[in-house]
Design a protein around this motif. Structure first.
Motif, PDB file in Angstrom:
ATOM      1  N   SER A 269       0.844  -1.197   0.000  1.00 39.67           N
ATOM      2  CA  SER A 269       0.000   0.000   0.000  1.00 39.67           C
ATOM      3  C   SER A 269       0.877   1.243   0.000  1.00 39.67           C
ATOM      4  O   SER A 269       1.935   1.270   0.629  1.00 39.67           O
ATOM      5  CB  SER A 269      -0.896   0.006   1.242  1.00 39.67           C
TER       6      SER A 269
ATOM      7  N   HIS B 174       0.176   3.851   1.459  1.00 36.88           N
ATOM      8  CA  HIS B 174      -0.042   4.586   2.702  1.00 36.88           C
ATOM      9  C   HIS B 174       0.300   3.791   3.960  1.00 36.88           C
ATOM     10  O   HIS B 174       0.139   4.300   5.067  1.00 36.88           O
ATOM     11  CB  HIS B 174      -1.504   5.042   2.775  1.00 36.88           C
ATOM     12  N   SER B 175       0.759   2.556   3.795  1.00 33.47           N
ATOM     13  CA  SER B 175       1.065   1.738   4.971  1.00 33.47           C
ATOM     14  C   SER B 175       2.201   2.347   5.778  1.00 33.47           C
ATOM     15  O   SER B 175       3.215   2.769   5.228  1.00 33.47           O
ATOM     16  CB  SER B 175       1.462   0.319   4.550  1.00 33.47           C
ATOM     17  N   ARG B 176       2.007   2.359   7.100  1.00 38.79           N
ATOM     18  CA  ARG B 176       3.080   2.765   8.012  1.00 38.79           C
ATOM     19  C   ARG B 176       3.404   1.566   8.892  1.00 38.79           C
ATOM     20  O   ARG B 176       2.502   0.901   9.400  1.00 38.79           O
ATOM     21  CB  ARG B 176       2.651   3.971   8.861  1.00 38.79           C
TER      22      ARG B 176
ATOM     23  N   ARG C 258      -3.239   3.424  17.518  1.00 36.86           N
ATOM     24  CA  ARG C 258      -3.326   2.258  16.621  1.00 36.86           C
ATOM     25  C   ARG C 258      -3.413   2.686  15.155  1.00 36.86           C
ATOM     26  O   ARG C 258      -2.922   1.993  14.271  1.00 36.86           O
ATOM     27  CB  ARG C 258      -4.524   1.386  16.983  1.00 36.86           C
ATOM     28  N   GLN C 259      -4.060   3.811  14.902  1.00 38.58           N
ATOM     29  CA  GLN C 259      -4.217   4.277  13.525  1.00 38.58           C
ATOM     30  C   GLN C 259      -2.906   4.793  12.935  1.00 38.58           C
ATOM     31  O   GLN C 259      -2.787   4.976  11.723  1.00 38.58           O
ATOM     32  CB  GLN C 259      -5.271   5.391  13.461  1.00 38.58           C
TER      33      GLN C 259
ATOM     34  N   GLN D 220      -0.175   0.741  10.628  1.00 44.89           N
ATOM     35  CA  GLN D 220      -1.036  -0.337  10.142  1.00 44.89           C
ATOM     36  C   GLN D 220      -0.434  -1.717  10.429  1.00 44.89           C
ATOM     37  O   GLN D 220      -1.145  -2.724  10.481  1.00 44.89           O
ATOM     38  CB  GLN D 220      -1.271  -0.192   8.628  1.00 44.89           C
ATOM     39  N   HIS D 221       0.887  -1.751  10.592  1.00 46.49           N
ATOM     40  CA  HIS D 221       1.575  -3.031  10.812  1.00 46.49           C
ATOM     41  C   HIS D 221       2.604  -2.878  11.933  1.00 46.49           C
ATOM     42  O   HIS D 221       3.352  -1.889  11.969  1.00 46.49           O
ATOM     43  CB  HIS D 221       2.294  -3.491   9.540  1.00 46.49           C
TER      44      HIS D 221
ATOM     45  N   GLN E 127      -1.147  -2.693  18.435  1.00 41.90           N
ATOM     46  CA  GLN E 127      -1.234  -3.438  17.178  1.00 41.90           C
ATOM     47  C   GLN E 127      -2.657  -3.356  16.623  1.00 41.90           C
ATOM     48  O   GLN E 127      -3.625  -3.312  17.356  1.00 41.90           O
ATOM     49  CB  GLN E 127      -0.777  -4.887  17.369  1.00 41.90           C
ATOM     50  N   ASN E 128      -2.738  -3.333  15.311  1.00 41.92           N
ATOM     51  CA  ASN E 128      -4.022  -3.063  14.643  1.00 41.92           C
ATOM     52  C   ASN E 128      -4.463  -4.220  13.765  1.00 41.92           C
ATOM     53  O   ASN E 128      -5.030  -4.024  12.699  1.00 41.92           O
ATOM     54  CB  ASN E 128      -3.891  -1.778  13.808  1.00 41.92           C
TER      55      ASN E 128
ATOM     56  N   SER F 235      -2.397  -6.432  12.284  1.00 39.68           N
ATOM     57  CA  SER F 235      -1.257  -6.943  11.534  1.00 39.68           C
ATOM     58  C   SER F 235      -0.072  -6.931  12.488  1.00 39.68           C
ATOM     59  O   SER F 235       0.580  -5.903  12.693  1.00 39.68           O
ATOM     60  CB  SER F 235      -0.958  -6.074  10.305  1.00 39.68           C
TER      61      SER F 235
END
Length: 480
Positions: free
Chosen positions: A46, A48-50, A207-208, A211-212, A233-234, A236
């Motif tokens: 993605s 936008h993944s952080r 959490r937001q 993402q991992h 953790q969210n 993942s």
């Protein structure tokens, strides 16, 4: 950039769907490679993944961050390279560093609060003991307070679990620290946990942010660290661990490991079973010792294990020096380490090696009480000095002064590797070492014996630091 080559086992772990994943990785099986590749893989999924990568030591964090910054996945990992250009979306931090930053952001400490560093803590505790004297070693008091915090035990709860004097000094320590606007390393964990567990909206906001979450050496997490990671953790949550390398029980580490299956009953459990570090003989012997089933790589050489048993510590030290000189003559550009249980052993073996022309990372101030390791009782240091005084001049086989070795405690050696490793003082009931539980002792020795790439030398003496000793029964597992 360097391409990350992955085995089938590693590939399955790295490309597992984003969910709750446990990678059980034996020694030398490529856990850091998997952590690096997993971060890159998730980035590619993605724009936008952080990703938050957490480990326990600055050295491990530095190594992971370096690998992430220069690595690209192999062609076996189906990713879009356009999506991995922004490496700022990967944050690699120690667990304490993450909690420190989070504590500052959440404002859990007063603006002018100051961190009480480890070197200051003993002096601060001595002041607390003037208020309420306790007939315990200062190290015992310090360890007790740290473990209470790592286990999220408050001073009030401590009165139900500890002797009253120890609970009282814990209470005074916390009170005095607050009055002087101080906080310690454990406060960073406790304060962040309390803030997040009592404010669900705040926890959800955090959490937001990521993402991992990836946790390296997850088997070393204590209860406070584990609970914090659970809160942030969210969905993942990728952990890399080895139950057989849990050696931080004295810091309350490894306790939550058994909770993982209960807390995450639908998690994936993926093994890494091929050792790419050590020779066949070392892998097979450590398997026999620990009851594991790690496989040597297909092209692994046979390798060498030597057992040295001497009558006295002095003879043992001299024989170790001779062996190191032999190794460095045959392999002048390869690395050698001497791994010990305690700082006292390190301080004692270093001057002997220096007498033989072998330099180390230890600053040798021979025969001086000023060099006494801070965690060593005076009586043991005096015995060590008396042993050193018995040593005669080294023979003609002295090194040329260019030989260098690393002397390290086994705990600090965790996660590291060398071409040749020497483990001295492998005896039952080592006089200068606190006796651990049998399971912990085995794991500590297992970590030490899995550090070498080529040669493992295990040494023992029938007399150590003025006391009669017996070679450890563990040695028998490593005989041919």
């Amino acid at each position: 950039m360097e391409e990350i080559q992955l085995t089938d086992e590693q590939l399955r772990a790295v490309t597992a769907p984003p969910s709750i994943v446990q990678v059980v990785a034996g020694p030398g099986t490529g856990k850091t490679r998997c952590v690096t590749a997993r971060a890159i893989y998730l980035l590619s999924m993605s724009k936008h993944s952080r990703i938050l990568v957490l480990s326990h030591t600055r050295k491990a964090v530095s190594e992971i961050a370096k690998r992430v910054s220069v690595a690209i996945p192999s062609n076996r990992v189906n990713v879009s390279y356009r999506r991995i250009s922004d490496l700022s979306r990967v944050k690699v931090m120690t667990l304490h560093g993450f909690c420190m930053k989070t504590a500052r952001i959440l404002g859990v400490f007063n603006k002018n609060a100051r961190l009480l560093k480890d070197k200051e803590k003993k002096e601060f505790l001595k002041k607390c003991l003037e208020i309420h004297p306790v007939f315990q070693e200062i190290d015992t008091i310090e360890d007790t307070i740290e473990n209470c915090k790592n286990l999220l035990i408050t001073p009030e709860e401590a009165y139900c679990l500890l002797p009253e004097d120890l609970a009282k000094i814990y209470e005074i320590y916390e009170r005095e620290k607050e009055e002087e606007n101080l906080f310690d390393f454990e406060d960073m964990l406790v304060s962040v946990y309390r803030k997040l567990s009592s404010n669900h909206k705040l926890a959800d906001t955090l959490r937001q942010q990521f993402q991992h979450v990836i946790v390296d050496e997850a088997h070393d997490m204590n209860k406070a660290q584990y609970e914090i990671v659970r809160l942030i953790q969210n969905g993942s949550f990728f952990t890399v661990l080895d139950p057989n390398q849990r050696i931080y029980a004295f810091r309350a580490g490894g306790g939550p490991l058994h909770r993982f299956e209960r807390d995450y009953p639908y998690s994936s459990r993926l093994p890494l079973t091929v050792n790419f570090r050590s020779t066949r003989k070392i892998v097979n012997s450590t398997n026999k010792f620990m009851g594991t089933n790690i496989k040597p790589r297909e092209d692994a050489p046979e390798g060498k294990i030597e057992i040295l048993i001497q009558t006295t510590w002095e003879k043992q030290a001299k024989e170790i020096a001779r062996k190191i000189i032999e190794i460095t003559k045959d392999y002048p550009n390869e690395t050698v380490a001497v791994l010990v249980r305690t700082n006292l052993q390190a301080a004692t073996i270093a001057p002997v090696l220096e007498d033989y022309g072998i330099k180390s990372n230890i600053n040798v101030e021979k025969h001086t009480a000023a060099h006494k390791p801070p965690d060593t009782p005076k009586r043991l240091w005096e015995k060590a000095l008396s042993v050193l005084k018995k040593l005669s001049s080294p023979p003609e086989s002295k090194g040329n002064g260019k030989i260098r070795v690393t002397i390290s405690t086994i705990h600090k050696a965790k996660g590291r590797e060398w071409d040749h490793v020497v483990i001295p003082d492998v005896v039952d009931k080592l006089p200068c070492c606190k006796q651990e539980r049998e399971e912990e002792e085995k794991r500590i020795f297992y970590v030490a014996t899995t550090r070498p790439r080529k040669t493992l030398i295990i040494s023992a003496a029938e007399e150590c630091y003025g006391q009669d000793t017996n070679p450890s029964r563990y040695i028998e597992y490593f005989r041919s």
